[in-house]
Design a protein around this motif. Structure first.
Motif, mmCIF file in Angstrom:
data_model
loop_
_atom_site.group_PDB
_atom_site.id
_atom_site.type_symbol
_atom_site.label_atom_id
_atom_site.label_comp_id
_atom_site.label_asym_id
_atom_site.label_seq_id
_atom_site.Cartn_x
_atom_site.Cartn_y
_atom_site.Cartn_z
ATOM 1 N N THR A 2 0.872 -1.228 -0.241
ATOM 2 C CA THR A 2 -0.001 -0.025 0.048
ATOM 3 C C THR A 2 0.931 1.219 -0.070
ATOM 4 O OG1 THR A 2 -0.082 0.196 2.192
ATOM 5 C CG2 THR A 2 -1.630 -1.403 1.413
ATOM 6 N N LEU A 3 0.364 2.371 -0.186
ATOM 7 C CA LEU A 3 1.071 3.579 -0.031
ATOM 8 C C LEU A 3 1.724 4.043 1.290
ATOM 9 C CD1 LEU A 3 1.667 6.113 -1.638
ATOM 10 C CD2 LEU A 3 -0.441 7.284 -0.649
ATOM 11 N N ARG A 4 0.817 3.180 2.200
ATOM 12 C CA ARG A 4 1.660 3.502 3.534
ATOM 13 C C ARG A 4 2.737 2.857 3.584
ATOM 14 N NH1 ARG A 4 0.622 -0.256 7.526
ATOM 15 N NH2 ARG A 4 1.148 0.324 10.012
ATOM 16 N N HIS A 5 2.991 1.424 3.050
ATOM 17 C CA HIS A 5 3.991 0.711 3.198
ATOM 18 C C HIS A 5 5.107 1.533 2.404
ATOM 19 C CE1 HIS A 5 1.395 -2.940 3.828
ATOM 20 N NE2 HIS A 5 2.445 -3.283 4.343
ATOM 21 N N LEU A 6 5.125 2.036 1.536
ATOM 22 C CA LEU A 6 5.807 2.972 0.605
ATOM 23 C C LEU A 6 6.497 4.048 1.561
ATOM 24 C CD1 LEU A 6 4.471 2.875 -3.033
ATOM 25 C CD2 LEU A 6 6.266 1.325 -2.002
ATOM 26 N N LYS A 7 5.248 5.095 1.995
ATOM 27 C CA LYS A 7 5.963 5.980 2.934
ATOM 28 C C LYS A 7 6.770 5.630 4.169
ATOM 29 C CE LYS A 7 2.074 9.199 1.821
ATOM 30 N NZ LYS A 7 0.964 9.954 2.349
ATOM 31 N N ILE A 8 6.668 4.438 4.517
ATOM 32 C CA ILE A 8 7.356 3.798 5.688
ATOM 33 C C ILE A 8 8.492 3.357 5.325
ATOM 34 C CG2 ILE A 8 7.519 1.893 7.444
ATOM 35 C CD1 ILE A 8 4.426 2.243 7.902
ATOM 36 N N PHE A 9 8.478 2.650 4.028
ATOM 37 C CA PHE A 9 9.981 2.188 3.344
ATOM 38 C C PHE A 9 11.075 3.677 3.157
ATOM 39 C CE2 PHE A 9 12.412 2.194 -0.518
ATOM 40 C CZ PHE A 9 13.375 0.929 -0.221
ATOM 41 N N LEU A 10 10.225 4.818 2.719
ATOM 42 C CA LEU A 10 11.078 5.958 2.456
ATOM 43 C C LEU A 10 11.740 6.554 3.499
ATOM 44 C CD1 LEU A 10 8.565 7.537 -0.325
ATOM 45 C CD2 LEU A 10 10.893 6.394 -0.607
ATOM 46 N N SER A 11 10.812 6.593 4.580
ATOM 47 C CA SER A 11 11.319 7.094 5.845
ATOM 48 C C SER A 11 12.666 6.360 6.364
ATOM 49 C CB SER A 11 10.101 7.140 6.878
ATOM 50 O OG SER A 11 10.551 7.753 8.156
ATOM 51 N N TYR A 65 13.727 2.341 -4.108
ATOM 52 C CA TYR A 65 13.823 3.613 -3.484
ATOM 53 C C TYR A 65 13.256 4.699 -4.457
ATOM 54 C CZ TYR A 65 15.020 8.420 -2.167
ATOM 55 O OH TYR A 65 14.800 9.732 -1.925
ATOM 56 N N GLN A 66 13.696 4.188 -5.803
ATOM 57 C CA GLN A 66 13.548 5.236 -6.915
ATOM 58 C C GLN A 66 12.175 5.214 -7.162
ATOM 59 O OE1 GLN A 66 15.453 7.341 -8.339
ATOM 60 N NE2 GLN A 66 16.936 6.870 -6.984
ATOM 61 N N TYR A 67 11.482 3.923 -7.415
ATOM 62 C CA TYR A 67 9.985 3.680 -7.617
ATOM 63 C C TYR A 67 9.135 4.025 -6.333
ATOM 64 C CZ TYR A 67 11.535 0.820 -11.462
ATOM 65 O OH TYR A 67 12.153 0.219 -12.626
ATOM 66 N N ALA A 68 9.532 3.831 -5.414
ATOM 67 C CA ALA A 68 8.641 4.494 -4.291
ATOM 68 C C ALA A 68 8.686 5.912 -4.003
ATOM 69 C CB ALA A 68 9.043 3.724 -2.835
ATOM 70 N N ARG A 69 9.640 6.599 -4.537
ATOM 71 C CA ARG A 69 9.888 8.076 -4.046
ATOM 72 C C ARG A 69 8.821 8.719 -5.219
ATOM 73 N NH1 ARG A 69 10.731 11.253 -0.641
ATOM 74 N NH2 ARG A 69 8.656 11.649 -1.549
ATOM 75 N N HIS A 70 8.732 8.068 -6.714
ATOM 76 C CA HIS A 70 8.021 8.516 -7.603
ATOM 77 C C HIS A 70 6.405 8.156 -7.359
ATOM 78 C CE1 HIS A 70 10.833 10.982 -9.987
ATOM 79 N NE2 HIS A 70 11.544 10.275 -9.405
ATOM 80 N N LEU A 71 6.486 6.944 -7.087
ATOM 81 C CA LEU A 71 5.001 6.600 -6.788
ATOM 82 C C LEU A 71 4.295 7.420 -5.643
ATOM 83 C CD1 LEU A 71 5.135 2.739 -6.989
ATOM 84 C CD2 LEU A 71 4.012 4.073 -8.251
ATOM 85 N N VAL A 72 5.038 7.719 -4.456
ATOM 86 C CA VAL A 72 4.446 8.703 -3.461
ATOM 87 C C VAL A 72 4.265 10.002 -4.105
ATOM 88 C CG1 VAL A 72 4.936 9.733 -1.267
ATOM 89 C CG2 VAL A 72 5.298 7.200 -1.602
ATOM 90 N N SER A 73 5.456 10.335 -4.907
ATOM 91 C CA SER A 73 5.407 12.033 -5.207
ATOM 92 C C SER A 73 3.953 12.031 -6.145
ATOM 93 C CB SER A 73 6.562 12.166 -6.132
ATOM 94 O OG SER A 73 7.600 12.125 -5.095
ATOM 95 N N LEU A 74 3.928 11.193 -7.256
ATOM 96 C CA LEU A 74 2.808 11.051 -7.982
ATOM 97 C C LEU A 74 1.639 11.100 -7.325
ATOM 98 C CD1 LEU A 74 2.378 10.955 -11.329
ATOM 99 C CD2 LEU A 74 2.227 8.625 -10.872
ATOM 100 N N MET A 75 1.345 10.289 -6.441
ATOM 101 C CA MET A 75 0.116 10.413 -5.687
ATOM 102 C C MET A 75 0.037 11.661 -5.023
ATOM 103 S SD MET A 75 -1.778 7.906 -5.726
ATOM 104 C CE MET A 75 -2.827 8.314 -4.242
ATOM 105 N N GLU A 76 1.029 12.445 -4.524
ATOM 106 C CA GLU A 76 0.746 13.743 -3.823
ATOM 107 C C GLU A 76 0.678 14.862 -5.048
ATOM 108 O OE1 GLU A 76 4.576 14.258 -2.051
ATOM 109 O OE2 GLU A 76 4.277 13.185 -0.431
ATOM 110 N N GLU A 77 1.322 14.643 -6.171
ATOM 111 C CA GLU A 77 0.905 15.501 -7.290
ATOM 112 C C GLU A 77 -0.416 15.352 -7.663
ATOM 113 O OE1 GLU A 77 3.583 14.974 -10.574
ATOM 114 O OE2 GLU A 77 5.342 15.162 -9.235
ATOM 115 N N ALA A 78 -0.846 14.176 -7.773
ATOM 116 C CA ALA A 78 -2.448 13.996 -8.130
ATOM 117 C C ALA A 78 -3.405 14.523 -7.092
ATOM 118 C CB ALA A 78 -2.775 12.683 -8.162
ATOM 119 N N GLU A 79 -3.118 14.469 -5.736
ATOM 120 C CA GLU A 79 -3.767 15.293 -4.830
ATOM 121 C C GLU A 79 -3.968 16.816 -5.284
ATOM 122 O OE1 GLU A 79 -2.795 13.963 -0.967
ATOM 123 O OE2 GLU A 79 -3.464 12.061 -1.366
ATOM 124 N N ASP A 80 -2.752 17.123 -5.325
ATOM 125 C CA ASP A 80 -2.472 18.784 -5.524
ATOM 126 C C ASP A 80 -3.267 19.047 -6.575
ATOM 127 O OD1 ASP A 80 -0.898 18.842 -3.167
ATOM 128 O OD2 ASP A 80 0.958 18.863 -4.287
#
Length: 304
Positions: A2-11, A65-80
């Motif tokens: 999930t997105l939560r897993h990715l955010k935790i991994f990035l942190s 990391y490369q994929y997680a960084r951009h997946l999370v960023s893409l979600m944030e971009e979509a929300e914005d």
């Protein structure tokens, strides 16, 4: 996953520990550890190796990391984007110094004519830094000189320039039609900092000739180097466009180095996972349409 897993991994990746990640995310350390274990079990690979209570990222973790960084960023971009429908957006542009000095203001001016409601945020730094910012999604695209070595970055050449050696009008070399590169070994040489595309090209070409140059000056400021050359404190090898006016005004003299090809391409770079908005593509098109006509600095890629 999930997105939560990715955010935790990035942190975890960015802080270097599950404890620090838990503090950053305001959750418990066991929750972080469970999420990491679930992620590793899901993919069947270790993201981190654990030695003496320290975490060391594995090759799989580097790629994740490369994929997680951009997946999370893409979600944030979509929300914005959804939240700001009807409002002006922002395009984040990075540029190395030569391109920013000579060309970027015109690119931005033309872009603003097409998208008057868009904000353009610019970061100017050396090529290595701009490439890292593209990888970390801190900017949407980069304009750089020289090559970028990352499988996660798409680079397309669109123009180019060359380096030139300059000396003061009082320097003995000013009367020469050309000099051998080996003479630099006994000169006070003034160069840009390591990490800049021009410096990397210079070092690589000198090394190829078996010549090592230890600079007397290293600076991120081309102007400082040009002033030092004018004061006859040494010779410098710098991008043509950054010394063009000084050459035309007679403040410094360009002297060719024999048998050295100082041509280098410009490239527009984006992350290969980057979402391409209409505004981003419009800016890329502006760069691709650029054709420099200065006969003193051709080194342009062939027409496509």
């Amino acid at each position: 996953m999930t997105l939560r897993h990715l955010k935790i991994f990035l942190s975890i990746y960015e802080t270097g520990s599950t404890t620090a990640a838990a503090e950053q995310l305001f959750i418990s350390q066991p929750t972080v550890s469970v999420a990491l274990r679930e992620l590793e079990e899901h993919y069947g690979v270790r993201m981190f190796e654990r030695y003496a209570k320290h975490l060391y990222v594995t090759p799989a973790g580097q790629q994740m990391y490369q994929y997680a960084r951009h997946l999370v960023s893409l979600m944030e971009e979509a929300e914005d984007a959804i939240r700001s429908l009807g409002e002006a957006g922002t395009l984040r542009v990075g540029s190395s110094i030569t391109i920013a000095t000579r060309f970027l203001p015109e690119y931005v001016r033309r872009f603003k004519e097409l998208y008057p409601q868009m904000q353009v945020r610019v970061k100017v730094d050396n090529t290595d830094t701009i490439a890292r910012m593209v990888l970390d999604n801190q900017i949407d695209l980069g304009l750089v000189e020289g090559k970028v070595h990352s499988p996660y970055i798409l680079a397309k050449p669109y123009s180019g320039d060359r380096l030139v050696m300059v000396c003061s009008p009082q320097h003995p070399y000013a009367a020469y039609k050309s000099v051998a590169p080996e003479v630099l070994m006994v000169e006070e040489v003034l160069l840009r900092e390591k990490g800049s595309a021009g410096r990397d090209l210079f070092d690589r070409l000198m090394e190829h000739r078996g010549t090592h140059i230890e600079p007397a000056w290293e600076s991120v400021s081309t102007q400082a180097l040009v002033r030092a050359v004018q004061a006859d404190l040494g010779v410098a090898v710098l991008p043509y466009y950054l010394v063009q006016e000084a050459i035309r005004q007679g403040a410094v003299v360009a002297v060719p180095l024999e048998g050295v090809d100082f041509c280098r391409p410009y490239s527009v770079i984006v992350h290969k996972s980057k979402f391409h908005s209409a505004a981003l593509d419009a800016f890329l098109d502006l760069c691709q349409a650029h054709q420099e006509t200065d006969a003193e600095a051709p080194c342009l890629p062939p027409p496509v």
